[in-house]
Scaffold this motif. Structure first.
Motif, short mmCIF file in Angstrom:
data_model
loop_
_atom_site.label_atom_id
_atom_site.label_comp_id
_atom_site.label_asym_id
_atom_site.label_seq_id
_atom_site.Cartn_x
_atom_site.Cartn_y
_atom_site.Cartn_z
N GLY A 158 0.80 -1.21 0.00
CA GLY A 158 0.00 0.00 0.00
C GLY A 158 0.83 1.25 0.00
O GLY A 158 2.06 1.22 0.09
N THR A 159 0.13 2.36 -0.12
CA THR A 159 0.76 3.68 -0.15
C THR A 159 -0.01 4.59 0.80
O THR A 159 -1.23 4.69 0.72
CB THR A 159 0.70 4.27 -1.58
N ARG A 160 0.74 5.22 1.69
CA ARG A 160 0.14 6.25 2.56
C ARG A 160 0.55 7.59 1.98
O ARG A 160 1.66 8.07 2.19
CB ARG A 160 0.64 6.08 4.00
N ARG A 161 -0.35 8.17 1.23
CA ARG A 161 -0.06 9.39 0.47
C ARG A 161 0.29 10.56 1.38
O ARG A 161 -0.36 10.79 2.39
CB ARG A 161 -1.26 9.77 -0.40
N GLU A 162 1.37 11.29 1.00
CA GLU A 162 1.82 12.49 1.69
C GLU A 162 1.86 12.33 3.21
O GLU A 162 1.50 13.23 3.95
CB GLU A 162 0.95 13.69 1.29
N ALA A 163 2.33 11.18 3.67
CA ALA A 163 2.36 10.89 5.11
C ALA A 163 3.70 11.24 5.75
O ALA A 163 3.83 11.21 6.97
CB ALA A 163 2.05 9.41 5.34
N ALA A 164 4.70 11.57 4.94
CA ALA A 164 6.03 11.88 5.48
C ALA A 164 6.49 13.23 4.94
O ALA A 164 6.42 13.48 3.73
CB ALA A 164 7.02 10.80 5.07
#
Length: 186
Positions: A158-164
């Motif tokens: 998965g991808t956690r968008r703009e999380a970092a």
């Protein structure tokens, strides 16, 4: 004996070219060197203006986890004892899984050491600790870390968008989530 205690009892771990041991204040010179490596710090938020005393306290805190029965930060060394990086297998006893993480002195990158250390930790995680899953994440753009995870057999989940937020780039990046199940382990 719980899984953390079991991992601690197996240390140090050996591979063909590496020894993996608990982190200690003996690693001060390596961590101070890595603190100054822009490429090493890029996806970590950057270590700014930390004194030697600050970093010794940081290493003491890492080392104290072992006294508490928690398998914490591990130092990856060449077989001659030269420390070249850190790795960790953070065990979640309740869910029978662990997160793997790593950071290496840039002078020792692109030589297969990270992959070699990762293979050993995964082997121990599945064969000795009988974990169901090992997972990791990396920040979008950290292609070296992504390649290591893929070489180790991890699957992007998965991808956690703009999380970092990457300070050095002054922008948000996605976290890319990876996992490896015991049923997928070769």
């Amino acid at each position: 004996m719980n899984k953390n205690e079991k991992l601690i009892s197996l240390l140090p771990l050996q591979t063909e070219r590496l020894t993996i041991r608990p982190t200690s204040t003996l690693d001060i010179d390596m961590i101070l060197k890595m603190d100054k490596q822009e490429i090493t710090q890029m996806y970590l938020g950057g270590i700014k203006n930390k004194t030697k005393e600050d970093r010794i306290k940081f290493l003491e805190k890492k080392a104290s986890k072992f006294e508490e029965g928690i398998a914490g930060s591990l130092t990856v060394c060449l077989t001659d004892g030269t420390p070249i990086g850190f790795a960790e297998l953070s065990i979640d006893e309740n869910n029978n899984n662990a997160e793997i993480s790593y950071i290496f002195d840039y002078d020792y990158c692109n030589k297969g050491y990270c992959t070699e250390a990762g293979k050993k930790l995964i082997e121990v995680g599945f064969k000795e600790l009988k974990l169901n899953k090992i997972f990791a994440d990396t920040i979008e753009g950290n292609d070296s870390s992504k390649r290591v995870l893929e070489k180790l057999g991890f699957i992007k989940e998965g991808t956690r968008r703009e999380a970092a937020f990457v300070n050095t780039l002054n922008e948000y990046r996605a976290f890319l989530d990876y996992g490896l199940l015991i049923s997928e382990y070769k």
